[in-house]
Write an enzyme that holds these catalytic residues in place. Sequence first.
Site, PDB file in Angstrom:
ATOM      1  N   SER A 134       0.818  -1.138  -0.033  1.00 24.87           N
ATOM      2  CA  SER A 134      -0.253   0.149   0.126  1.00 24.87           C
ATOM      3  C   SER A 134       0.879   1.195   0.040  1.00 24.87           C
ATOM      4  CB  SER A 134      -0.890  -0.056   1.273  1.00 24.87           C
ATOM      5  OG  SER A 134      -1.418   1.462   1.449  1.00 24.87           O
ATOM      6  N   TYR A 147      -1.811  -1.828  10.282  1.00 27.24           N
ATOM      7  CA  TYR A 147      -1.837  -1.887   8.823  1.00 27.24           C
ATOM      8  C   TYR A 147      -0.612  -1.382   8.177  1.00 27.24           C
ATOM      9  CZ  TYR A 147      -3.866  -1.375   4.233  1.00 27.24           C
ATOM     10  OH  TYR A 147      -4.229  -1.387   2.807  1.00 27.24           O
TER      11      TYR A 147
HETATM   12  N1  LIG Z   1      -8.563  -0.326  -1.218  1.00 24.71           N
HETATM   13  C1  LIG Z   1      -7.450   0.640  -1.248  1.00 24.71           C
HETATM   14  O1  LIG Z   1      -7.595   1.739  -1.136  1.00 24.71           O
HETATM   15  C2  LIG Z   1      -6.157   0.039  -0.926  1.00 24.71           C
HETATM   16  C3  LIG Z   1      -4.927   0.674  -1.150  1.00 24.71           C
HETATM   17  C4  LIG Z   1      -3.897   0.119  -0.647  1.00 24.71           C
HETATM   18  C5  LIG Z   1      -3.570  -1.193  -0.621  1.00 24.71           C
HETATM   19  N2  LIG Z   1      -4.883  -1.862  -0.424  1.00 24.71           N
HETATM   20  C6  LIG Z   1      -4.512  -3.417  -0.325  1.00 24.71           C
HETATM   21  O2  LIG Z   1      -5.348  -4.166  -1.278  1.00 24.71           O
HETATM   22  C7  LIG Z   1      -5.714  -5.389  -0.804  1.00 24.71           C
HETATM   23  C8  LIG Z   1      -7.116  -5.762  -1.284  1.00 24.71           C
HETATM   24  O3  LIG Z   1      -7.935  -4.731  -0.610  1.00 24.71           O
HETATM   25  P1  LIG Z   1      -9.471  -4.107  -1.148  1.00 24.71           P
HETATM   26  O4  LIG Z   1      -9.414  -2.947  -0.890  1.00 24.71           O
HETATM   27  O5  LIG Z   1      -9.646  -4.771  -2.391  1.00 24.71           O
HETATM   28  O6  LIG Z   1     -10.161  -4.839   0.059  1.00 24.71           O
HETATM   29  P2  LIG Z   1     -11.841  -5.898  -0.067  1.00 24.71           P
HETATM   30  O7  LIG Z   1     -12.349  -5.575   1.192  1.00 24.71           O
HETATM   31  O8  LIG Z   1     -12.507  -5.239  -1.142  1.00 24.71           O
HETATM   32  O9  LIG Z   1     -11.194  -7.338  -0.472  1.00 24.71           O
HETATM   33  C9  LIG Z   1     -10.222  -7.955   0.265  1.00 24.71           C
HETATM   34  C10 LIG Z   1     -10.487  -9.452   0.403  1.00 24.71           C
HETATM   35  O10 LIG Z   1      -9.714 -10.254   1.486  1.00 24.71           O
HETATM   36  C11 LIG Z   1     -10.428 -11.238   2.075  1.00 24.71           C
HETATM   37  N3  LIG Z   1      -9.943 -11.426   3.202  1.00 24.71           N
HETATM   38  C12 LIG Z   1      -9.810 -10.821   4.302  1.00 24.71           C
HETATM   39  N4  LIG Z   1      -9.279 -11.392   5.546  1.00 24.71           N
HETATM   40  C13 LIG Z   1      -8.937 -12.670   4.991  1.00 24.71           C
HETATM   41  C14 LIG Z   1      -8.501 -13.802   5.387  1.00 24.71           C
HETATM   42  N5  LIG Z   1      -8.221 -14.006   6.764  1.00 24.71           N
HETATM   43  N6  LIG Z   1      -8.332 -15.050   4.643  1.00 24.71           N
HETATM   44  C15 LIG Z   1      -8.639 -14.847   3.701  1.00 24.71           C
HETATM   45  N7  LIG Z   1      -9.228 -13.710   2.697  1.00 24.71           N
HETATM   46  C16 LIG Z   1      -9.412 -12.805   3.546  1.00 24.71           C
HETATM   47  C17 LIG Z   1     -11.844 -10.717   2.036  1.00 24.71           C
HETATM   48  O11 LIG Z   1     -12.824 -11.496   2.171  1.00 24.71           O
HETATM   49  C18 LIG Z   1     -11.900  -9.812   0.881  1.00 24.71           C
HETATM   50  O12 LIG Z   1     -12.551 -10.523  -0.147  1.00 24.71           O
HETATM   51  C19 LIG Z   1      -5.664  -5.393   0.781  1.00 24.71           C
HETATM   52  O13 LIG Z   1      -4.189  -5.790   1.158  1.00 24.71           O
HETATM   53  C20 LIG Z   1      -5.299  -4.034   1.075  1.00 24.71           C
HETATM   54  O14 LIG Z   1      -4.533  -3.702   1.966  1.00 24.71           O
HETATM   55  C21 LIG Z   1      -6.088  -1.523  -0.736  1.00 24.71           C
END
Ligand SMILES: NC(=O)c1ccc[n+]([C@@H]2O[C@H](COP(=O)([O-])OP(=O)(O)OC[C@H]3O[C@@H](n4cnc5c(N)ncnc54)[C@H](O)[C@@H]3O)[C@@H](O)[C@H]2O)c1
Length: 252
Positions: A134, A147
């Site tokens: 991130s 985080y």
């Molecule tokens: N959305 C953002 O702005 C953003 C920015 C930077 C980084 N990220 C990173 O991108 C990745 C995806 O985020 P997103 O925004 O798509 O989130 P999201 O909530 O849409 O999707 C995350 C997925 O991870 C799954 N998950 C969570 N805990 C789990 C576990 N213990 N075992 C298996 N699956 C699990 C959830 O069920 C979900 O389907 C994450 O690592 C997040 O930190 C997101």
Amino acid sequence: MSERVAIVTGGASGIGKAIAEALADSGDQVVIADLNAAAGKELADIIGAHFVKTDLSQRTDCKRLVDETLAHYGALHILINNAGFQHIDPIEAFPEDMWDEMLHVMLTAPFLLTKYVWRTMKARGWGRIVNMSSIHGRVASPFKSAYITAKHGLIGFTRTAALEGGEHGITVNAVCPAYVRTPLVESQIADQARTRGISIEAVVEKVMLEPAAVKRLITPEEVAALVVYLCSDAAGAITGVDWAIDLGWTAR
Ligand SMILES: NC(=O)c1ccc[n+]([C@@H]2O[C@H](COP(=O)([O-])OP(=O)(O)OC[C@H]3O[C@@H](n4cnc5c(N)ncnc54)[C@H](O)[C@@H]3O)[C@@H](O)[C@H]2O)c1
């Protein structure tokens, strides 16, 4: 290389879903690993993927995911460590069990899965691992201690794995997005409004987009396109890098 097999953790939603769709579109066999069985199975049916219900906070589930992928497809070329979640609280109120779980899902699970896929990638002399860090793997913000610690740690792990993988044709990179419009961010906007005592609109404009040069949220498809490139043969010389896709946030 045809018929590549790719694991995408957290592939049922948001960025992981876009990555699973993009890899399937480019001809890869995709394994979606997620806690959310309903959404994961639904997507798997649509894109012709294989779903494995996985709780990444459990070491045994991490091992089972790799074993089941190898049993189902007989090969494994790509690992996308994408699953994650957010919890917002000041340090003095931050729940200690939550700290443990976040570190396990976002730092320990990528280590375990990398360890478990290493032998098959090394034997083939080719592998691609992309870790979803991130922009909070490069800079900090208040109230996100677990985080930010996990995402900074994931970049350190990425660099170490890149050094160990180079001679075996395995590249390992991290991707560092700023705010992407996903369910994770939608709920964070509400949480930030509560913690800071400001409106939802003010969170987006004054907190999330304030440091950005490009004043909009990123789409999951934009992140997926970068991941697909990093998994290509053309990206074979790129390893150990934390790739920002951050609207210019860290340019200043
Ligand atoms: N959305 C953002 O702005 C953003 C920015 C930077 C980084 N990220 C990173 O991108 C990745 C995806 O985020 P997103 O925004 O798509 O989130 P999201 O909530 O849409 O999707 C995350 C997925 O991870 C799954 N998950 C969570 N805990 C789990 C576990 N213990 N075992 C298996 N699956 C699990 C959830 O069920 C979900 O389907 C994450 O690592 C997040 O930190 C997101």
